[in-house]
Structure formats: C-alpha cells, structure tokens
Design a protein around this motif. Sequence first.
Motif, PDB file in Angstrom:
ATOM      1  N   ILE A  66      53.245  38.884  24.904  1.00 36.92           N
ATOM      2  CA  ILE A  66      54.651  39.170  24.641  1.00 36.92           C
ATOM      3  C   ILE A  66      55.124  38.775  23.243  1.00 36.92           C
ATOM      4  O   ILE A  66      56.219  39.167  22.838  1.00 36.92           O
ATOM      5  N   ALA A 114      60.462  38.651  20.936  1.00 34.85           N
ATOM      6  CA  ALA A 114      59.967  39.588  21.947  1.00 34.85           C
ATOM      7  C   ALA A 114      60.994  40.691  22.161  1.00 34.85           C
ATOM      8  O   ALA A 114      62.209  40.455  22.081  1.00 34.85           O
ATOM      9  N   GLU A 165      60.930  43.712  25.091  1.00 38.31           N
ATOM     10  CA  GLU A 165      60.181  44.318  26.186  1.00 38.31           C
ATOM     11  C   GLU A 165      60.976  45.465  26.810  1.00 38.31           C
ATOM     12  O   GLU A 165      62.149  45.303  27.156  1.00 38.31           O
ATOM     13  N   ARG A 221      60.613  40.858  33.979  1.00 39.51           N
ATOM     14  CA  ARG A 221      59.514  41.448  33.201  1.00 39.51           C
ATOM     15  C   ARG A 221      58.159  40.930  33.670  1.00 39.51           C
ATOM     16  O   ARG A 221      57.217  41.704  33.887  1.00 39.51           O
ATOM     17  N   HIS A 263      55.490  46.225  25.462  1.00 39.99           N
ATOM     18  CA  HIS A 263      55.906  45.553  24.245  1.00 39.99           C
ATOM     19  C   HIS A 263      56.361  46.594  23.223  1.00 39.99           C
ATOM     20  O   HIS A 263      55.607  47.006  22.333  1.00 39.99           O
TER      21      HIS A 263
END
Length: 477
Positions: free
Chosen positions: A161, A259, A261, A338, A388
């Motif tokens: 991540i 990160a 996501e 996630r 990602h």
Amino acid sequence: MNEIRPPARALPADLADRLRAALPEGTVLTEATDREAYLLEERSLYRGQAPIVLRPRSTGEVAAAVRVCAEAGAPIVPQGGNTGLVGGTVTAAHEVLLSLGRMNGIEEVDPLNFTMTVGAGCILADIQQAAERAGRLFPLSLGAQGSAQIGGNLASNAGGINVLRYGNARDLVLGLEVVLADGRVWNGLRALHKDNTGYALKHLFVGSEGTLGIITRAVLKLFPRLTDRVVAFCALRDPADALTLLSLARDRAGEAVTAFELMSELTVEIVQRHAGGQDPMRERHPWYALIELAGSGHDGTLRPVLEGILEEAFERGTLADAVLAESSAQYAALWRLREGIPEAQKKEGGSIKHDVSVPVSRIPAFLRRAGEAAAEALPGVRVCAFGHLGDGNIHYNLTQPMGMEKAAFLAQWERMNAIVHDIVVELGGSISAEHGIGLLKAGELRRYKDPVEMDLMHRLRDALDPGRLLNPGKMLG
C-alpha cells in the motif's frame, strides 16, 4: 488444483542421507507429517510434492545444502513465508524444498544510518516493529505481513500500500547476501547509500523469484517514523474522478500522500457481508477511494491539508461524499474496508484474479474496456476491482456470476485471463504488478514479453544457474 509438471528424473535415493551428513540434526525433514505445512499453497491452486524439506539456520548451512544438491543434480526450491499468490514456491516430486524460516534474526538496527540488517526468514511485521522501537519506519506493508518473510518479499519484489511514496521492495534494500547455484556465497551485504563500483548485482536477485540465487540476508532502508496520519474515505462517480482527486492530493500535499486505494462498489459490499466492515456513507456509490496523508515531525498539520483537498474536490464536483477519520478507531475501521477485501473474496465464491498495472492515466480506460469485455464474454460476471491507484496497480478480480457453479466458473480462467491481459498489454501495462510470475503466469510471460527481453533473461539465468537447478519451472519455465 493444478498438477505440478511431471518429474524429469527421481531424486537420488541417498540424497537425504547426504544432506543429513552435511547439515545439523533436525535440518532435514522427510516424514510426511513434518513436510505437510510446507507443501500447501495459499490459493490451493497447486500442491507441492517435495520428498525432502530443509530448514537451515545459517547462510553456511544454505550453501552446504545447495552444494550437495548441485553435486546430485537435484533441483532446489527456496521458500519464505509461503504467502505467494502465483505458485512461486511449490515443488515437484523431484525437487528439494528449502525453507528459510529459521533464519529470522534481526542482526543490527542502525538508526543513524537509517538501516537494518536481517535474515531472510524475518517476518515483515517483526521488521516493522523493530524499526518502530528504534524510532524509524520500514514502509513495506501488505496484507500478509504477519507471516510473509522478507526474503520472499525481496525475491518477488513485493509492492503493497505504500509504493506511491516509498517504492517497491527493490527500492527498500541497500545490500544482499546470496547463495549462488554452485553453493558459493556472494557477499553484497553493504549498508551504503551510495556505491558506484560496478554492476548493481543486488538488482539481479530482487524480483528473480529465487531462480538466480537464494537471498539469505539483507540490509534494508529505514525512514523517519511517521507521527501524523490522517485518512479519508471518499465516494466517487467513476475512476476518472478518482484520478482527478489523486492529482489534486499530490499537487496540494506532495510526498505526504502515502496511500491512495481505489475500490469498486462490489468490494465494499462483500467486505460488509463477510469481513465485518462498515460503509460509513449514507448511500451506496459506484466507486470509493481511501486516501492517507502521513508525515514526520508535523503533528496535527496534515488534517487541515486533507480537509482543504476534500473541500476543493467538492467544489469541483469531483467528490460525491467523504468521511474523515476522527479517531484511531475510525482510522482502523476505514482501512479495514480496504484490507478486508482479499479475505472477503474467498467467502463470496470463485474468483479469477488479475494483478495488473497500466500507466496511471490509463486506469479509467482499462477498467471500462475490461469491464465491457468481461461482461460480453461471461454474462453476469461480477467485477471486484481494487488496488493501488497511485502506482497504477489494479487487482482486477472477476467473481463468479450468481447461480453459476464455482467449478464451471473457474474453468474459464485461461479464457478470461487472455481477455483481460490483452487489454492490459495494449494499454502499455504489465500482467504482473506485484505478485510475480511463479508457475501461474510463466506461460503468459512467454506470450507477452518482448522476445529480446526474454532472450536476455534466459542468458542471465544460464550464466548464473546453467543447470537450471534453482526454482525450476518458475518465471522462465
């Protein structure tokens, strides 16, 4: 479950005795009950068959084992935490399995040099905790970090991540110690941030999946510990809006974007159904993004930055809704949406998985084209897409249609792989972003890889392991 390729020839009858003579007592396992745990594979797509499992405690013991196997012409397969997803450490009946799990020492933490020296069998989570105790950060982070070992992370060039900010495993290692196919030991275990004295040999072994040498120790890069973290869960109309939000975040927060996501509606739905996650939104949305900002030495300063990013995105019409974590418990709950996806998928039914990457700007085009092609090829298929966004890596997983038998769905694996991977390659992408090639994708690598590049890879393999005894059948076949 797939069958491992048939053995080229049986192992010498006396090989176990020869290995016992060269290694300490308890290192060589031959009883079925002792070997069982090493033969299971994460996805249950394969089952290993190695009649001998080795459990060395030192580089010297690894080298001794490799020498005995090389003299006997016996293939040897290195194994870390056995958490891989492409069959990279499964064995045939004519192969020896070498587990590095006992080489799990943290040898040195040097906070002034921002480095740590570890054995290949170190659990990733233990490395993270040791760095934290020293006031530092080791940023490699992935779902299996509680059992994944650093040697395997390096051999597969793991992602995770935090790649957006810190890079893949390749970017997090300074030096390596490697046992070569003939039993010699290459000592590249240097803790230097600059070393311009020839070929960067470490990069040959990172990502080679144990086909060029067996990583036994590593010097890892550390970073300043993060003291300020803020996270938001955002609802979006489509992946194009997610891309706009990512660009805005990076413009406003720079390297603090740790990160980003992306998750489809189905992913959040199945996490709620099977993994205890809770959607914080009042309504369902087609797409979601989880964005985290993190920094060192600036406690409390990132929250207004993230609030400003969200406000600007609302004003532009990019965001449909957003929730900002107000506590550590809420922070963990948002990340659970996630991190719970892979486990929830297992309970939802059969899944045909794709670990792919395309240039970040082309993610919306990939998702649209792949979705249309998958629906046309297999009506009712459900797309479970997440990953990602910041580094272009999407886990594009197809979940079996409602009412369809799991076996019938999984029988479509090769056909659906070809459909998805053809689109990926047309868009300038890769059929493996962070999971590697292993056995699962060796045939597809030959199909998609440039012939000149394949030739160079074969030449390197033959130079370092002319007998093809290290992890045979993986990657290059």
